[in-house]
Design a protein around this motif. Structure first.
Motif, PDB file in Angstrom:
ATOM      1  N   MET A  91      35.831  41.264  53.060  1.00 10.16           N
ATOM      2  CA  MET A  91      36.139  39.606  53.860  1.00 10.16           C
ATOM      3  C   MET A  91      36.193  38.465  53.084  1.00 10.16           C
ATOM      4  O   MET A  91      36.751  37.510  53.734  1.00 10.16           O
ATOM      5  N   PRO A  92      36.202  38.580  51.727  1.00  8.80           N
ATOM      6  CA  PRO A  92      36.188  37.334  50.979  1.00  8.80           C
ATOM      7  C   PRO A  92      37.710  37.154  51.012  1.00  8.80           C
ATOM      8  O   PRO A  92      38.520  37.890  50.740  1.00  8.80           O
ATOM      9  N   PHE A  93      38.113  35.795  50.832  1.00  9.07           N
ATOM     10  CA  PHE A  93      39.421  35.342  50.832  1.00  9.07           C
ATOM     11  C   PHE A  93      39.378  34.488  49.835  1.00  9.07           C
ATOM     12  O   PHE A  93      38.837  33.410  49.702  1.00  9.07           O
ATOM     13  N   ILE A  94      39.892  34.510  48.675  1.00  5.11           N
ATOM     14  CA  ILE A  94      40.021  33.743  47.408  1.00  5.11           C
ATOM     15  C   ILE A  94      41.123  33.121  47.188  1.00  5.11           C
ATOM     16  O   ILE A  94      42.429  33.740  47.012  1.00  5.11           O
ATOM     17  N   THR A  95      41.207  31.696  46.973  1.00  6.87           N
ATOM     18  CA  THR A  95      42.558  31.201  46.692  1.00  6.87           C
ATOM     19  C   THR A  95      42.186  30.485  45.151  1.00  6.87           C
ATOM     20  O   THR A  95      41.104  30.083  44.743  1.00  6.87           O
ATOM     21  N   VAL A  96      43.140  30.851  44.272  1.00  7.34           N
ATOM     22  CA  VAL A  96      43.151  30.395  43.018  1.00  7.34           C
ATOM     23  C   VAL A  96      44.273  29.422  42.493  1.00  7.34           C
ATOM     24  O   VAL A  96      45.492  29.778  42.814  1.00  7.34           O
ATOM     25  N   LYS A  97      44.035  28.062  42.293  1.00  6.62           N
ATOM     26  CA  LYS A  97      44.879  27.186  42.037  1.00  6.62           C
ATOM     27  C   LYS A  97      45.090  27.192  40.654  1.00  6.62           C
ATOM     28  O   LYS A  97      44.425  26.785  40.017  1.00  6.62           O
ATOM     29  N   VAL A  98      46.098  27.512  40.056  1.00  2.94           N
ATOM     30  CA  VAL A  98      46.559  27.373  38.610  1.00  2.94           C
ATOM     31  C   VAL A  98      47.639  26.735  38.360  1.00  2.94           C
ATOM     32  O   VAL A  98      48.623  26.392  39.165  1.00  2.94           O
ATOM     33  N   LEU A  99      47.525  26.080  37.166  1.00  4.16           N
ATOM     34  CA  LEU A  99      49.033  25.338  36.629  1.00  4.16           C
ATOM     35  C   LEU A  99      50.016  26.260  36.475  1.00  4.16           C
ATOM     36  O   LEU A  99      49.890  27.434  36.148  1.00  4.16           O
ATOM     37  N   GLU A 100      51.180  25.806  36.949  1.00  2.76           N
ATOM     38  CA  GLU A 100      52.598  26.750  36.972  1.00  2.76           C
ATOM     39  C   GLU A 100      52.783  27.240  35.740  1.00  2.76           C
ATOM     40  O   GLU A 100      52.347  26.641  34.561  1.00  2.76           O
ATOM     41  N   GLY A 101      53.387  28.356  35.619  1.00  5.34           N
ATOM     42  CA  GLY A 101      53.789  28.999  34.302  1.00  5.34           C
ATOM     43  C   GLY A 101      53.038  30.123  33.788  1.00  5.34           C
ATOM     44  O   GLY A 101      53.351  30.638  32.728  1.00  5.34           O
ATOM     45  N   LYS A 102      52.063  30.812  34.598  1.00  2.00           N
ATOM     46  CA  LYS A 102      51.467  31.861  34.368  1.00  2.00           C
ATOM     47  C   LYS A 102      52.444  33.048  34.479  1.00  2.00           C
ATOM     48  O   LYS A 102      52.964  33.253  35.542  1.00  2.00           O
ATOM     49  N   SER A 103      52.309  34.060  33.820  1.00  2.00           N
ATOM     50  CA  SER A 103      53.094  35.230  33.665  1.00  2.00           C
ATOM     51  C   SER A 103      52.709  36.023  34.711  1.00  2.00           C
ATOM     52  O   SER A 103      51.663  36.037  35.385  1.00  2.00           O
ATOM     53  N   LYS A 104      53.662  36.890  35.169  1.00  2.00           N
ATOM     54  CA  LYS A 104      53.469  38.030  36.285  1.00  2.00           C
ATOM     55  C   LYS A 104      52.104  38.907  35.908  1.00  2.00           C
ATOM     56  O   LYS A 104      51.280  39.127  36.693  1.00  2.00           O
ATOM     57  N   GLU A 105      52.028  39.335  34.543  1.00  2.00           N
ATOM     58  CA  GLU A 105      51.144  40.028  33.940  1.00  2.00           C
ATOM     59  C   GLU A 105      49.783  39.465  34.125  1.00  2.00           C
ATOM     60  O   GLU A 105      48.827  40.097  34.318  1.00  2.00           O
ATOM     61  N   GLN A 106      49.487  37.967  33.751  1.00  2.00           N
ATOM     62  CA  GLN A 106      48.356  37.273  33.894  1.00  2.00           C
ATOM     63  C   GLN A 106      47.922  37.381  35.370  1.00  2.00           C
ATOM     64  O   GLN A 106      46.780  37.546  35.658  1.00  2.00           O
ATOM     65  N   LYS A 107      48.863  37.160  36.231  1.00  2.00           N
ATOM     66  CA  LYS A 107      48.482  37.149  37.829  1.00  2.00           C
ATOM     67  C   LYS A 107      47.934  38.645  38.161  1.00  2.00           C
ATOM     68  O   LYS A 107      47.108  38.318  38.898  1.00  2.00           O
ATOM     69  N   ARG A 108      48.694  39.483  37.653  1.00  2.00           N
ATOM     70  CA  ARG A 108      48.445  40.700  37.914  1.00  2.00           C
ATOM     71  C   ARG A 108      46.861  41.080  37.599  1.00  2.00           C
ATOM     72  O   ARG A 108      46.087  41.952  38.389  1.00  2.00           O
ATOM     73  N   LYS A 109      46.624  40.874  36.250  1.00  2.00           N
ATOM     74  CA  LYS A 109      45.196  41.005  35.979  1.00  2.00           C
ATOM     75  C   LYS A 109      44.330  40.224  36.565  1.00  2.00           C
ATOM     76  O   LYS A 109      42.915  40.580  36.835  1.00  2.00           O
ATOM     77  N   LEU A 110      44.502  38.945  36.829  1.00  2.00           N
ATOM     78  CA  LEU A 110      43.608  38.081  37.598  1.00  2.00           C
ATOM     79  C   LEU A 110      43.373  38.625  38.956  1.00  2.00           C
ATOM     80  O   LEU A 110      42.050  38.535  39.210  1.00  2.00           O
ATOM     81  N   ILE A 111      44.341  38.974  39.895  1.00  2.00           N
ATOM     82  CA  ILE A 111      44.118  39.827  41.036  1.00  2.00           C
ATOM     83  C   ILE A 111      43.186  41.000  40.835  1.00  2.00           C
ATOM     84  O   ILE A 111      42.093  41.111  41.622  1.00  2.00           O
ATOM     85  N   GLU A 112      43.451  41.801  39.895  1.00  2.00           N
ATOM     86  CA  GLU A 112      42.697  43.100  39.654  1.00  2.00           C
ATOM     87  C   GLU A 112      41.250  42.793  39.214  1.00  2.00           C
ATOM     88  O   GLU A 112      40.187  43.285  39.701  1.00  2.00           O
ATOM     89  N   LYS A 113      40.933  41.708  38.255  1.00  2.00           N
ATOM     90  CA  LYS A 113      39.528  41.626  37.817  1.00  2.00           C
ATOM     91  C   LYS A 113      38.864  40.760  38.814  1.00  2.00           C
ATOM     92  O   LYS A 113      37.402  40.936  39.186  1.00  2.00           O
ATOM     93  N   MET A 114      39.496  39.849  39.440  1.00  2.00           N
ATOM     94  CA  MET A 114      38.741  38.918  40.469  1.00  2.00           C
ATOM     95  C   MET A 114      38.182  40.037  41.565  1.00  2.00           C
ATOM     96  O   MET A 114      36.971  39.827  42.071  1.00  2.00           O
ATOM     97  N   THR A 115      39.039  40.898  42.077  1.00  2.00           N
ATOM     98  CA  THR A 115      38.720  41.946  43.111  1.00  2.00           C
ATOM     99  C   THR A 115      37.635  42.541  42.545  1.00  2.00           C
ATOM    100  O   THR A 115      36.520  42.917  43.373  1.00  2.00           O
ATOM    101  N   GLU A 116      37.540  42.984  41.543  1.00  2.00           N
ATOM    102  CA  GLU A 116      36.257  43.957  40.843  1.00  2.00           C
ATOM    103  C   GLU A 116      35.037  42.802  41.067  1.00  2.00           C
ATOM    104  O   GLU A 116      34.041  43.429  41.341  1.00  2.00           O
TER     105      GLU A 116
END
Lengths: 64, 64, 64, 64, 64, 64
Positions: D1-26
Motif C-alpha cells: 500500500m505504500p505509494f512513494i514519490t521521489v522528486k529528483v533533479l533531472e538527468g538521472k540515468s535509467k540504471e540509477q532509476k532502476r536501482k532506486l526503484i529496486e532498493k526503495m521497494t526492499e
C-alpha cells in the motif's frame, strides 16, 4: 472546490483525456453537490521509466 | 523548511519563473520567519491538454 | 490558475497562515500577471514525526 | 500500500532509476512489513529551471 | 536534493517511521550519490476512510 | 494504474466519500479501459484555515 489529480501511464489520447475531464467533473458535481465551475482537474502523465511496481521499473516489466 | 509547489499553466518565461522563485522566497522568509536557505520551490508546468475546468479541457476552452 | 501548495512544519499560527495566503497571492498576481481570483493556496502542516532530514526524524533532531 | 514519490533533479540515468526503484521497494517492504506487490514508486524529474533554493533558480546557481 | 513523499496507511508506529526515514535516506544516498544532508522525507498518513481501491473505501474492505 | 487524488474541503460525510470512490472508479475504468483493481483513490481533507483563494483564508471568507 474539489481539486483532482489523475496520475496515468503516458500514452493516453487527447480524446481519452477530454472524456476523463468531462466525466470526472460530472461525478464530482453530483456526489459532492458542488457547482461544475469549481471543479479543477489535473492530469499527470507517468513515464514508463518513472513508474515502479513490485520492485521493477515499468518499462522493464512491459518488455519481459 | 517550507517546501512550495507552484502549478502554473505552461508557457511561463524563464524570467517569470526566476522572479517567482525570488519573490516567493522573500514572502515566505518574512511571513514564517525562516532562513532563506531553508526555502525550497518547485514549479510544475501544466500542459493545456492536462488541465480541466468546468468539465472542459483547457486547450478546448481556449480555442472556443 | 496558479495552484500553490505550501508544506510547513506544524505549529504555525492562524495569523501567520493568513498573512502567508495574502502575501503569496500578491506575489503570484504580480509576477505571473494573473487575476487574484485565480490564485489558489493550500497549506499542508507537516507533523514532526512525519518529516525527516539527514536520515533523522525531525522530532528526534529537535530533542537532541 | 505504500505509494512513494521521489522528486529528483533531472538527468538521472535509467540504471540509477532502476536501482532506486529496486532498493526503495526492499526498504519499504522490510520496514513496514508489506508485500512487495503493494509498493508503488513514482519518480518525478525536476527541471533545473523549475527548482529554486535560497531564492535562486537552480540553473542560475549552477552557472555561477 | 531528492524529496521523498511516502504515503502509508495510518497506524504506523513512531519506531517504524523512524526506521523508514533512516533506511530510505541510506538507499537514496547510495543510489543517487547525493549527500545525506540533502535528502528530505515526508510521510503522509492515509486514513482508512480516505483511501479507496477496487471501487471501495478501505475501511469497508477491512470490515468485510 | 491510475492514481487519483481528490482534495476536498473538510466536512464531507463518510457516505459522500464512499460514493465518490465508487463512482470515480467507474468513470476511470470506462474512460481509460483499465481494470477496476488497478484504480487507487486518495481523498485529502482540506482544513478551512489551510485553504486560500482570492488572497483570503477560506475560514475568513466564510465568516464574512
Amino acid at each position: 472546490m474539489p481539486f483532482i489529480t489523475v496520475k496515468v501511464l503516458e500514452g493516453k489520447s487527447k480524446e481519452q483525456k477530454r472524456k476523463l475531464i468531462e466525466k470526472m467533473t460530472e461525478v464530482v458535481t453530483e456526489t459532492l453537490e458542488v457547482d461544475k465551475d469549481r471543479v479543477f482537474i489535473f492530469i499527470e502523465d507517468l513515464e514508463k521509466d518513472n513508474y515502479g511496481k513490485q520492485g521493477k521499473m515499468f518499462s522493464d516489466i512491459e518488455r519481459s
